[in-house]
Design an enzyme around this catalytic site. Structure first.
Site, mmCIF file in Angstrom:
data_model
loop_
_atom_site.group_PDB
_atom_site.id
_atom_site.type_symbol
_atom_site.label_atom_id
_atom_site.label_comp_id
_atom_site.label_asym_id
_atom_site.label_seq_id
_atom_site.Cartn_x
_atom_site.Cartn_y
_atom_site.Cartn_z
ATOM 1 N N HIS A 191 4.608 25.167 -5.687
ATOM 2 C CA HIS A 191 3.605 24.098 -5.704
ATOM 3 C C HIS A 191 3.981 22.967 -6.669
ATOM 4 O O HIS A 191 3.830 21.796 -6.354
ATOM 5 C CB HIS A 191 2.226 24.644 -6.101
ATOM 6 C CG HIS A 191 1.548 25.397 -4.999
ATOM 7 N ND1 HIS A 191 2.056 26.553 -4.459
ATOM 8 C CD2 HIS A 191 0.391 25.163 -4.339
ATOM 9 C CE1 HIS A 191 1.252 26.995 -3.515
ATOM 10 N NE2 HIS A 191 0.229 26.172 -3.415
ATOM 11 N N ARG B 120 0.838 -1.214 0.000
ATOM 12 C CA ARG B 120 0.000 0.000 0.000
ATOM 13 C C ARG B 120 0.872 1.263 0.000
ATOM 14 O O ARG B 120 0.548 2.250 -0.656
ATOM 15 C CB ARG B 120 -0.942 -0.018 1.212
ATOM 16 C CG ARG B 120 -1.948 1.123 1.194
ATOM 17 C CD ARG B 120 -2.974 0.993 2.308
ATOM 18 N NE ARG B 120 -2.371 1.163 3.617
ATOM 19 C CZ ARG B 120 -3.031 1.022 4.769
ATOM 20 N NH1 ARG B 120 -4.318 0.700 4.765
ATOM 21 N NH2 ARG B 120 -2.427 1.193 5.916
ATOM 22 N N ARG C 101 10.256 26.500 -1.914
ATOM 23 C CA ARG C 101 8.802 26.310 -1.966
ATOM 24 C C ARG C 101 8.210 26.747 -3.307
ATOM 25 O O ARG C 101 8.366 27.897 -3.724
ATOM 26 C CB ARG C 101 8.133 27.087 -0.827
ATOM 27 C CG ARG C 101 6.643 26.798 -0.714
ATOM 28 C CD ARG C 101 6.015 27.526 0.466
ATOM 29 N NE ARG C 101 4.598 27.195 0.582
ATOM 30 C CZ ARG C 101 3.631 27.769 -0.142
ATOM 31 N NH1 ARG C 101 3.939 28.708 -1.019
ATOM 32 N NH2 ARG C 101 2.372 27.399 0.012
ATOM 33 N N GLU D 49 -15.845 6.282 6.610
ATOM 34 C CA GLU D 49 -14.908 5.617 7.532
ATOM 35 C C GLU D 49 -14.645 6.516 8.726
ATOM 36 O O GLU D 49 -15.123 7.654 8.768
ATOM 37 C CB GLU D 49 -13.597 5.264 6.809
ATOM 38 C CG GLU D 49 -12.838 6.478 6.307
ATOM 39 C CD GLU D 49 -11.516 6.135 5.623
ATOM 40 O OE1 GLU D 49 -10.983 5.036 5.793
ATOM 41 O OE2 GLU D 49 -11.003 7.027 4.910
ATOM 42 N N LYS E 105 -2.755 7.037 1.270
ATOM 43 C CA LYS E 105 -2.440 7.310 2.687
ATOM 44 C C LYS E 105 -1.505 8.514 2.754
ATOM 45 O O LYS E 105 -0.298 8.404 2.956
ATOM 46 C CB LYS E 105 -1.844 6.060 3.360
ATOM 47 C CG LYS E 105 -2.058 6.033 4.866
ATOM 48 C CD LYS E 105 -1.917 4.646 5.416
ATOM 49 C CE LYS E 105 -1.851 4.577 6.947
ATOM 50 N NZ LYS E 105 -2.979 5.129 7.659
ATOM 51 N N LEU F 192 -9.834 4.565 2.889
ATOM 52 C CA LEU F 192 -8.548 3.874 2.827
ATOM 53 C C LEU F 192 -8.810 2.362 2.823
ATOM 54 O O LEU F 192 -9.650 1.878 3.593
ATOM 55 C CB LEU F 192 -7.705 4.252 4.051
ATOM 56 C CG LEU F 192 -6.297 3.678 4.036
ATOM 57 C CD1 LEU F 192 -5.433 4.420 3.023
ATOM 58 C CD2 LEU F 192 -5.656 3.754 5.416
HETATM 59 N N1 PDD Z 1 -4.708 4.871 10.349
HETATM 60 N N2 PDD Z 1 -8.941 4.800 7.481
HETATM 61 C C1 PDD Z 1 -8.173 5.821 7.895
HETATM 62 C C2 PDD Z 1 -8.566 7.214 7.525
HETATM 63 C C3 PDD Z 1 -7.015 5.566 8.661
HETATM 64 O O1 PDD Z 1 -6.236 6.584 9.043
HETATM 65 C C4 PDD Z 1 -6.689 4.232 9.011
HETATM 66 C C5 PDD Z 1 -5.471 3.875 9.813
HETATM 67 C C6 PDD Z 1 -7.537 3.203 8.568
HETATM 68 C C7 PDD Z 1 -7.266 1.755 8.876
HETATM 69 O O2 PDD Z 1 -6.182 1.268 8.127
HETATM 70 P P1 PDD Z 1 -5.253 0.081 8.660
HETATM 71 O O3 PDD Z 1 -6.147 -1.014 9.087
HETATM 72 O O4 PDD Z 1 -4.450 -0.271 7.477
HETATM 73 O O5 PDD Z 1 -4.437 0.637 9.804
HETATM 74 C C8 PDD Z 1 -8.646 3.526 7.798
HETATM 75 C C9 PDD Z 1 -3.431 4.621 10.965
HETATM 76 C C10 PDD Z 1 -3.443 3.623 12.055
HETATM 77 C C11 PDD Z 1 -2.803 5.931 11.382
HETATM 78 O O6 PDD Z 1 -3.119 6.937 10.754
HETATM 79 O O7 PDD Z 1 -1.965 5.920 12.282
#
Ligand code: PDD
Length: 284
Positions: free
Chosen positions: A102, A52, A100, A179, A147, A203
């Protein structure tokens, strides 16, 4: 002994781990990250996390010149260095440091990779008793599958939860539940688990993937379908999941009891299956 931090391939003392003022992660949130759990000295679902990580990087055109194997080796050596038995590792990559502007910098500017570890135990008390959550409008951008270091929407949602004495904020776009601020969300109704399908609105959680496997192995129907806030409020059981909170029951939503107001049987089954997966990870 101070912990070491990984900065571009070198381990440095925490107190000396400085980032340039014009790093694009700092200026623009221009980067990506992962958070991976360590149980009894073993990285959990590390391959899935680094797949990921590389996907997130590729989606925003950051070329990391790393593989799942090289990244795994690097974080394993940091865990060994810091002697982490139970805890986690945070790793991020930014597009690099440059004046800096963009638009992307030229190819001479290299991505910067940083990682640090944390030592702590599993959240047993909350897993046993459940947590409170609140609902909040999802105001984030439309690429929540990446992420990204840009977490302002998530940070504001989490702070809203804190304000109302809840541990998590469950976000919705209009009527549709997406979520949590830092977790995936599940509504359980009449023995069926419902969770938002994998697309750009959420995510693709690694813990979600494990839960899906556990559900399939236990013959519990797992439906990747959208559902409304109303549906969630009428659920028999609610779960949020993440690397840090695992399979976490929600027993109160917006101040109202969820189902019978205590942790339900499907949640318990998923928790047992999840524990089993942790056990199995030690024997691989
Ligand atoms: N966050 N959705 C969001 C917006 C998240 O930030 C996370 C996890 C998840 C769950 O993903 P996973 O099971 O792969 O951890 C879903 C991590 C823990 C963080 O930001 O520290």
């Amino acid at each position: 002994m101070t912990n070491k931090v990984l900065l571009n391939g070198r381990f440095v003392d925490e107190k000396d781990a400085n980032i340039p003022y014009n790093d694009r992660g700092y200026n623009f949130g221009d980067g990506i990250y992962e958070y991976i759990r360590v149980y009894d000295g073993t990285l959990f679902t590390v391959k899935e996390h680094f797949e990921r990580f590389l996907r997130s990087a590729a989606e925003i055109d950051i070329d990391l010149e790393e593989t799942v194997e090289s990244l795994t080796q690097t974080v394993q050596s940091l865990i060994d260095e810091n002697n982490v038995q139970n805890g986690g590792i945070y790793i991020q990559a930014t597009r690099g440091a440059s004046p800096r502007d963009h638009a992307f910098p030229g190819p001479d500017v290299k991505p910067q990779i940083m990682a640090f570890t944390k030592s702590y135990g599993r959240p047993f008390e909350e897993l046993e008793n459940g947590i409170f959550a609140v609902t909040v409008e999802d105001i984030r951008w439309l690429r929540c599958d990446i992420k990204s270091l840009n977490l302002l929407g998530n940070v504001l949602a989490k702070e809203y939860a804190v304000k109302y004495n809840a541990a998590e904020a469950i976000q919705h776009r209009g009527d549709t539940v997406t979520e949590g601020a830092s977790s995936n969300v599940y509504a359980i109704k009449d023995g069926v688990i419902y969770t938002h399908p994998i697309n750009n609105y959420i995510l693709n959680g690694i813990t979600r993937q494990v839960i899906k496997n556990v559900a399939e192995e236990a013959d519990i129907p797992f439906k990747e379908e959208t559902f409304t806030v109303d549906f969630l409020k009428n659920a028999d059981e609610i779960i949020v999941s993440s690397t840090s909170v695992e399979v976490m029951p929600v027993i109160k939503l917006d101040g109202e009891a969820v189902g019978e107001g205590k942790v339900g049987p499907i949640t318990r089954k998923l928790q047992e299956g999840f524990n089993q997966k942790i056990e199995e990870s030690h024997n691989k």
